[in-house]
Design a protein around this motif. Structure first.
Motif, PDB file in Angstrom:
ATOM      1  N   MET A   1     -20.725  10.405  -6.316  1.00 52.54           N
ATOM      2  CA  MET A   1     -20.577   9.270  -5.858  1.00 52.54           C
ATOM      3  C   MET A   1     -19.287   8.704  -6.195  1.00 52.54           C
ATOM      4  O   MET A   1     -18.426   8.125  -6.182  1.00 52.54           O
ATOM      5  N   SER A   2     -19.591   8.606  -7.890  1.00 54.46           N
ATOM      6  CA  SER A   2     -17.116   8.247  -8.186  1.00 54.46           C
ATOM      7  C   SER A   2     -16.466   8.906  -7.976  1.00 54.46           C
ATOM      8  O   SER A   2     -15.482   8.481  -8.571  1.00 54.46           O
ATOM      9  N   ALA A   3     -16.855   9.687  -7.702  1.00 57.60           N
ATOM     10  CA  ALA A   3     -15.585  11.117  -7.542  1.00 57.60           C
ATOM     11  C   ALA A   3     -14.975  10.363  -6.051  1.00 57.60           C
ATOM     12  O   ALA A   3     -14.102  10.603  -5.871  1.00 57.60           O
ATOM     13  N   ALA A   4     -15.972  10.129  -4.675  1.00 58.13           N
ATOM     14  CA  ALA A   4     -15.807   9.854  -4.275  1.00 58.13           C
ATOM     15  C   ALA A   4     -14.828   8.285  -3.926  1.00 58.13           C
ATOM     16  O   ALA A   4     -13.799   8.035  -3.362  1.00 58.13           O
ATOM     17  N   ILE A   5     -15.888   7.167  -4.536  1.00 58.39           N
ATOM     18  CA  ILE A   5     -14.843   6.062  -4.860  1.00 58.39           C
ATOM     19  C   ILE A   5     -13.646   6.553  -5.921  1.00 58.39           C
ATOM     20  O   ILE A   5     -12.622   5.707  -5.258  1.00 58.39           O
ATOM     21  N   LEU A   6     -13.118   6.968  -6.860  1.00 57.90           N
ATOM     22  CA  LEU A   6     -12.512   7.642  -7.380  1.00 57.90           C
ATOM     23  C   LEU A   6     -11.127   8.411  -6.826  1.00 57.90           C
ATOM     24  O   LEU A   6     -10.010   7.796  -6.443  1.00 57.90           O
ATOM     25  N   GLY A   7     -11.317   8.869  -5.659  1.00 56.90           N
ATOM     26  CA  GLY A   7     -10.801   9.964  -4.589  1.00 56.90           C
ATOM     27  C   GLY A   7     -10.356   8.354  -3.531  1.00 56.90           C
ATOM     28  O   GLY A   7      -9.071   8.339  -2.877  1.00 56.90           O
ATOM     29  N   PHE A   8     -11.433   7.357  -2.867  1.00 58.10           N
ATOM     30  CA  PHE A   8     -10.913   6.273  -2.386  1.00 58.10           C
ATOM     31  C   PHE A   8      -9.600   5.416  -3.007  1.00 58.10           C
ATOM     32  O   PHE A   8      -8.121   5.475  -2.025  1.00 58.10           O
ATOM     33  N   LEU A   9      -9.827   5.149  -4.232  1.00 62.07           N
ATOM     34  CA  LEU A   9      -9.153   4.021  -4.702  1.00 62.07           C
ATOM     35  C   LEU A   9      -7.656   5.089  -5.343  1.00 62.07           C
ATOM     36  O   LEU A   9      -6.515   4.737  -4.814  1.00 62.07           O
ATOM     37  N   GLY A  10      -7.612   6.935  -4.962  1.00 60.48           N
ATOM     38  CA  GLY A  10      -6.347   7.292  -5.009  1.00 60.48           C
ATOM     39  C   GLY A  10      -5.612   7.459  -4.266  1.00 60.48           C
ATOM     40  O   GLY A  10      -4.044   6.809  -4.026  1.00 60.48           O
ATOM     41  N   TRP A  11      -6.149   7.776  -3.098  1.00 63.45           N
ATOM     42  CA  TRP A  11      -5.515   7.612  -1.262  1.00 63.45           C
ATOM     43  C   TRP A  11      -5.611   6.046  -0.934  1.00 63.45           C
ATOM     44  O   TRP A  11      -4.112   6.070  -0.628  1.00 63.45           O
ATOM     45  N   LEU A  12      -5.800   5.466  -1.716  1.00 59.57           N
ATOM     46  CA  LEU A  12      -5.460   3.660  -1.518  1.00 59.57           C
ATOM     47  C   LEU A  12      -4.248   3.143  -2.422  1.00 59.57           C
ATOM     48  O   LEU A  12      -3.047   3.054  -2.074  1.00 59.57           O
ATOM     49  N   GLY A  13      -4.086   4.038  -3.223  1.00 59.27           N
ATOM     50  CA  GLY A  13      -2.842   3.738  -4.407  1.00 59.27           C
ATOM     51  C   GLY A  13      -1.640   4.444  -3.301  1.00 59.27           C
ATOM     52  O   GLY A  13      -0.568   3.644  -3.977  1.00 59.27           O
ATOM     53  N   MET A  14      -1.809   5.180  -3.356  1.00 55.34           N
ATOM     54  CA  MET A  14      -0.823   6.693  -2.693  1.00 55.34           C
ATOM     55  C   MET A  14      -0.279   5.747  -1.346  1.00 55.34           C
ATOM     56  O   MET A  14       1.182   5.299  -0.785  1.00 55.34           O
ATOM     57  N   ASN A  15      -0.995   5.013  -1.128  1.00 53.28           N
ATOM     58  CA  ASN A  15      -1.093   3.839   0.615  1.00 53.28           C
ATOM     59  C   ASN A  15       0.082   2.999   0.221  1.00 53.28           C
ATOM     60  O   ASN A  15       1.030   2.646   1.008  1.00 53.28           O
ATOM     61  N   VAL A  16      -0.361   2.140  -0.753  1.00 54.99           N
ATOM     62  CA  VAL A  16       0.344   1.202  -1.351  1.00 54.99           C
ATOM     63  C   VAL A  16       1.647   1.578  -1.944  1.00 54.99           C
ATOM     64  O   VAL A  16       2.754   0.637  -1.163  1.00 54.99           O
ATOM     65  N   VAL A  17       1.621   2.310  -2.257  1.00 59.07           N
ATOM     66  CA  VAL A  17       3.280   3.296  -2.436  1.00 59.07           C
ATOM     67  C   VAL A  17       4.212   3.139  -1.856  1.00 59.07           C
ATOM     68  O   VAL A  17       5.143   3.051  -1.157  1.00 59.07           O
ATOM     69  N   ASP A  18       3.144   4.173  -0.235  1.00 55.03           N
ATOM     70  CA  ASP A  18       4.327   4.266   0.578  1.00 55.03           C
ATOM     71  C   ASP A  18       4.746   3.025   1.749  1.00 55.03           C
ATOM     72  O   ASP A  18       5.949   3.263   1.652  1.00 55.03           O
ATOM     73  N   LEU A  19       3.576   2.151   1.972  1.00 53.84           N
ATOM     74  CA  LEU A  19       4.142   0.902   1.925  1.00 53.84           C
ATOM     75  C   LEU A  19       5.499   0.163   1.536  1.00 53.84           C
ATOM     76  O   LEU A  19       5.886  -0.184   1.982  1.00 53.84           O
ATOM     77  N   LYS A  20       5.133  -0.182   0.329  1.00 50.99           N
ATOM     78  CA  LYS A  20       6.362  -0.559  -0.758  1.00 50.99           C
ATOM     79  C   LYS A  20       7.745   0.666  -0.389  1.00 50.99           C
ATOM     80  O   LYS A  20       8.577  -0.613  -0.343  1.00 50.99           O
ATOM     81  N   THR A  21       7.272   1.635  -0.028  1.00 49.67           N
ATOM     82  CA  THR A  21       8.898   2.252   0.260  1.00 49.67           C
ATOM     83  C   THR A  21       9.600   2.337   1.370  1.00 49.67           C
ATOM     84  O   THR A  21      10.784   2.143   2.037  1.00 49.67           O
ATOM     85  N   GLU A  22       8.435   1.960   2.138  1.00 48.45           N
ATOM     86  CA  GLU A  22       8.719   1.616   3.875  1.00 48.45           C
ATOM     87  C   GLU A  22       9.386   0.390   4.189  1.00 48.45           C
ATOM     88  O   GLU A  22      10.383   0.186   4.632  1.00 48.45           O
ATOM     89  N   LEU A  23       8.619  -0.869   3.355  1.00 48.73           N
ATOM     90  CA  LEU A  23       9.561  -2.461   3.662  1.00 48.73           C
ATOM     91  C   LEU A  23      11.024  -2.372   2.567  1.00 48.73           C
ATOM     92  O   LEU A  23      11.408  -2.849   2.919  1.00 48.73           O
ATOM     93  N   ALA A  24      10.682  -1.465   1.847  1.00 48.09           N
ATOM     94  CA  ALA A  24      12.229  -1.510   1.447  1.00 48.09           C
ATOM     95  C   ALA A  24      12.812  -0.649   2.092  1.00 48.09           C
ATOM     96  O   ALA A  24      14.739  -1.413   2.321  1.00 48.09           O
ATOM     97  N   VAL A  25      12.608   0.041   2.838  1.00 51.38           N
ATOM     98  CA  VAL A  25      13.671   0.476   3.327  1.00 51.38           C
ATOM     99  C   VAL A  25      13.853  -0.589   4.499  1.00 51.38           C
ATOM    100  O   VAL A  25      15.489  -0.464   5.146  1.00 51.38           O
ATOM    101  N   THR A  26      13.638  -0.498   4.969  1.00 53.35           N
ATOM    102  CA  THR A  26      13.370  -1.739   6.621  1.00 53.35           C
ATOM    103  C   THR A  26      14.175  -3.186   5.646  1.00 53.35           C
ATOM    104  O   THR A  26      14.548  -2.996   6.600  1.00 53.35           O
TER     105      THR A  26
END
Length: 67
Positions: A1-26
């Motif tokens: 269960m904790s591996a799934a939560i850590l995986g989700f948090l990692g995925w969420l963190g990567m998406n936030v970085v991508d979103l910030k990058t797209e926002l900066a480009v825009t």
């Protein structure tokens, strides 16, 4: 269960970085567009003013001939 939560948090963190990058480009694209619009306005402004003066002269001539 904790591996799934850590995986989700990692995925969420990567998406936030991508979103910030797209926002900066825009943001950069919008800034460049504002600069180009301002430059175009400054370039066209004298032409537009000359056009308006010619139209005002034409109207003055029409009004004078109507009297």
């Amino acid at each position: 269960m904790s591996a799934a939560i850590l995986g989700f948090l990692g995925w969420l963190g990567m998406n936030v970085v991508d979103l910030k990058t797209e926002l900066a480009v825009t943001h950069e694209k919008v800034s460049n567009t504002e600069e180009r619009v301002t430059a175009n306005y400054e370039m066209i402004k004298p032409i537009w003013q000359e056009f308006l003066m010619e139209k005002a002269d034409d109207v003055a001539v029409l009004n004078a001939s109507a009297d």
